[in-house]
Design an enzyme around this catalytic site. Structure first.
Site, PDB file in Angstrom:
ATOM      1  N   ASN A 150       0.809  -1.228   0.000  1.00 25.68           N
ATOM      2  CA  ASN A 150       0.000   0.000   0.000  1.00 25.68           C
ATOM      3  C   ASN A 150       0.839   1.273   0.000  1.00 25.68           C
ATOM      4  O   ASN A 150       0.407   2.302  -0.494  1.00 25.68           O
ATOM      5  CB  ASN A 150      -1.006  -0.007   1.163  1.00 25.68           C
ATOM      6  CG  ASN A 150      -0.363   0.063   2.516  1.00 25.68           C
ATOM      7  OD1 ASN A 150       0.781  -0.362   2.689  1.00 25.68           O
ATOM      8  ND2 ASN A 150      -1.076   0.584   3.483  1.00 25.68           N
ATOM      9  N   GLY A 226       2.222  -5.334   7.884  1.00 27.55           N
ATOM     10  CA  GLY A 226       1.225  -6.134   7.170  1.00 27.55           C
ATOM     11  C   GLY A 226       0.108  -6.553   8.101  1.00 27.55           C
ATOM     12  O   GLY A 226      -0.222  -5.834   9.049  1.00 27.55           O
ATOM     13  N   SER A 227      -0.441  -7.732   7.860  1.00 26.10           N
ATOM     14  CA  SER A 227      -1.643  -8.130   8.603  1.00 26.10           C
ATOM     15  C   SER A 227      -1.313  -8.631  10.004  1.00 26.10           C
ATOM     16  O   SER A 227      -0.201  -9.096  10.276  1.00 26.10           O
ATOM     17  CB  SER A 227      -2.385  -9.224   7.839  1.00 26.10           C
ATOM     18  OG  SER A 227      -1.679 -10.443   7.964  1.00 26.10           O
ATOM     19  N   GLY A 231       1.669 -11.092  11.420  1.00 24.53           N
ATOM     20  CA  GLY A 231       2.462 -10.593  12.546  1.00 24.53           C
ATOM     21  C   GLY A 231       2.514 -11.615  13.675  1.00 24.53           C
ATOM     22  O   GLY A 231       3.564 -11.854  14.278  1.00 24.53           O
ATOM     23  N   GLU A 246       4.314  -3.647  12.444  1.00 28.69           N
ATOM     24  CA  GLU A 246       3.282  -2.615  12.236  1.00 28.69           C
ATOM     25  C   GLU A 246       2.105  -3.338  11.613  1.00 28.69           C
ATOM     26  O   GLU A 246       2.163  -3.717  10.439  1.00 28.69           O
ATOM     27  CB  GLU A 246       3.778  -1.537  11.266  1.00 28.69           C
ATOM     28  CG  GLU A 246       4.867  -0.642  11.788  1.00 28.69           C
ATOM     29  CD  GLU A 246       4.466   0.158  12.989  1.00 28.69           C
ATOM     30  OE1 GLU A 246       3.254   0.289  13.262  1.00 28.69           O
ATOM     31  OE2 GLU A 246       5.367   0.643  13.681  1.00 28.69           O
ATOM     32  N   CYS A 280      -3.105   1.553   6.697  1.00 28.93           N
ATOM     33  CA  CYS A 280      -3.276   1.059   8.075  1.00 28.93           C
ATOM     34  C   CYS A 280      -3.899   2.157   8.920  1.00 28.93           C
ATOM     35  O   CYS A 280      -4.534   1.891   9.928  1.00 28.93           O
ATOM     36  CB  CYS A 280      -1.941   0.718   8.714  1.00 28.93           C
ATOM     37  SG  CYS A 280      -0.952  -0.305   7.708  1.00 28.93           S
TER      38      CYS A 280
HETATM   39  C1  UN1 Z   1       0.420   2.566   6.372  1.00 29.14           C
HETATM   40  O1  UN1 Z   1      -0.702   2.607   5.877  1.00 29.14           O
HETATM   41  O2  UN1 Z   1       0.917   1.485   6.760  1.00 29.14           O
HETATM   42  O3  UN1 Z   1       0.179   8.199   7.958  1.00 29.14           O
HETATM   43  C2  UN1 Z   1       1.318   3.723   6.464  1.00 29.14           C
HETATM   44  C3  UN1 Z   1      -0.049   7.809   6.825  1.00 29.14           C
HETATM   45  C4  UN1 Z   1       1.116   7.488   5.902  1.00 29.14           C
HETATM   46  C5  UN1 Z   1       1.653   6.155   6.222  1.00 29.14           C
HETATM   47  C6  UN1 Z   1       0.654   5.032   6.269  1.00 29.14           C
HETATM   48  N1  UN1 Z   1       2.130   8.495   6.060  1.00 29.14           N
HETATM   49  O4  UN1 Z   1      -1.177   7.659   6.397  1.00 29.14           O
END
Ligand code: UN1
Length: 485
Positions: A150, A226-227, A231, A246, A280
């Site tokens: 992404n 990732g998911s 993780g 993350e 995310c």
């Molecule tokens: C992500 O979706 O894992 O803060 C990262 C944000 C971006 C990074 C997202 N700078 O939306």
């Protein structure tokens, strides 16, 4: 045709499998090139290369390692437009967002280059005479970097830049949905003259490549975005390694009765449908005070209906495609669930065109425990929930398993401060959306979103280094601590 190799010990080499897989343009469903289906053997070769490069790289002073990072940043900047176009072609996000993704990579290589001149430790007095104590940072060794599609350039950069400046050597496995963007980044790293073996890339499946990276004991650290499921698998199978995770999010925007509703609606839309909801940090829940819920919903639906869906390369597109067919199926499945759990206010359908498109979708009157308000969808699906007061809003906001980003729209300073204190998340925004974190601040989440590491910012080097504690006794005598004579 258009076949792309792996990158090991400074050479572009085919996989031992002799097999490849295609990367598809999600706006058309057509292949843009093929990439190596890596194997355990490829991973072992890359580890070998990374181990060989380790000693010299770790002995290179970090301010010198930093010079490579600055050069990478400069080269990315020079090629920003071309890189962004190629990213949109492979990942689908609208061009201006792809530019932002490349910009994050530019920024993080520059920022982490600066860290090369800091790399601070602590000094503190010893309890004994003529003795000093301090800490220094040492590399971990060979680290495995496993990244999603992404943010196909920014997330690899968030990890590769601090890993490099801390003196580690790297085995990078990008997502099989965006191997070309990963290759573009690695080519720039090569162009910057980074010594052979410092950064190696093996593409391929989680089963063959990811598995081996995670379980191989010669890899001393893993950084994964990732998911949650993957993780969890990593923590159970990696053995004793330094691990940074993350994972998912179910981020909420609270809108209080005193908020600027126009501003809040814009923020919710950007958080929910920017990157087609595939961040995310995406806002998949709007928690509205009951006094303004109706009005906010009207505004959101009105604005959502005006969004233009299409190929991210077209100038007037607001919302690009989802990454692949499976993602469309997931949004369809959650829409079916959502129709039983709330009221479909707009959207809810895939487009009947080539490519992987799904309409921006809003459900209203969703209950906090509904599946669409609990589970990460990673698509353009927003749930609106209603609450009676700030305490209830915070309870609902916190009532999910994740804790990455969050936001509150209010003009009441006490509300804002209370929310900052009480919301369980790694990031809280006030009067701004849940997305758009900046590279010079720590990024990460609590609860099932992660295991406590924070990427980027001054904490970014912590994930990729070990602390060594040093005692230097210049008394010329055997001195014993803890008062033993
Ligand atoms: C992500 O979706 O894992 O803060 C990262 C944000 C971006 C990074 C997202 N700078 O939306």
């Amino acid at each position: 045709m258009n076949e792309h190799p792996n990158y090991i010990r400074g050479k572009w080499v085919p996989s031992s499998s002799g097999k490849t897989f295609p990367s598809l343009n999600p706006a058309t469903g057509k292949s843009i090139g093929t990439f190596q289906s890596g194997t355990k053997k490829d991973v072992e070769m890359a580890i070998e290369a990374a181990e060989k490069a380790q000693e010299e790289w770790s002995e290179t002073p970090s301010p010198k390692r930093a010079e490579y990072l600055f050069e990478i940043s400069r080269t990315l900047k020079k090629n920003k437009e071309k890189l962004a176009e190629r990213m949109t072609e492979e990942m689908g996000k609208v061009l201006k967002e792809s530019r932002g993704d490349v910009q994050e990579a530019i920024d993080v290589f520059e920022y982490m280059g600066g860290e090369g001149k800091r790399m601070f430790g602590h000094t503190t007095p010893s309890e004994l005479k003529h003795k000093m104590a301090c800490t220094i940072r040492r590399p971990i060794g060979v680290v495995g970097i496993i990244t999603p599609w992404n943010f196909p350039m920014a997330i690899p950069a968030w990890k590769i830049a601090p890993a490099m400046v801390c003196g580690n050597t790297i085995l990078f496995k990008p997502s099989s949905d965006t191997p070309r963007t990963a290759m573009d980044l690695v080519e720039i790293i090569e162009e910057a003259g980074v010594p052979a073996g410092v950064v190696n890339m093996v593409t391929g499946s989680a089963e063959n490549v990811g598995n081996e990276i995670v379980t191989n004991p010669r890899i001393r650290g893993i950084s994964f975005t990732g998911s949650k499921e993957t993780g969890k698998w990593i923590t159970q199978n990696a053995g004793i390694k330094k691990i940074g995770l993350e994972l998912g999010g179910k981020n909420a925007i609270i809108v209080m009765e005193d908020a600027d509703l126009e501003l809040a609606a814009e923020g919710i839309l950007w958080g929910a449908f920017g990157t087609t909801g595939q961040r995310c940090t995406a806002a998949s829940r709007a928690i509205a005070h009951e006094k303004i819920a109706e009005k906010l919903e009207q505004l959101l639906v009105e604005k959502t209906k005006k969004l233009k869906i299409g190929n991210g390369l077209n100038k007037n597109t607001d919302v690009g495609p989802l990454i692949n067919e499976k993602a469309v199926e997931k949004s369809i499945a959650y829409t079916i669930i959502g129709k039983k759990e709330g009221k479909l206010a707009c959207g809810g359908k895939p487009l009947n065109t080539p490519g992987f498109f799904f309409q921006p979708t809003i459900f209203s009157r969703v209950k906090p425990h509904a599946r669409i308000a609990q589970e990460e969808i990673f698509g353009p699906v927003l749930s609106i929930l209603r609450v009676r007061n700030l305490n209830e809003a915070i309870r609902v906001c916190n009532g999910v398993e994740y804790g990455l980003s969050s936001s509150i729209y209010t003009n009441n300073i006490a509300n804002a401060m209370y929310a900052i204190e009480k919301i369980e998340s790694g990031i809280t925004y006030v009067n701004s959306s849940t997305i758009g974190a900046e590279v010079h601040l720590p990024f990460g989440g609590v609860k099932q979103t992660g295991n406590g590491t924070r990427e980027a910012g001054w904490t970014g080097t912590e994930e990729f280094s070990e602390i060594k504690t040093v005692y230097i006794d210049y008394s010329g005598k055997l001195q014993k601590a803890q008062g033993i004579d």
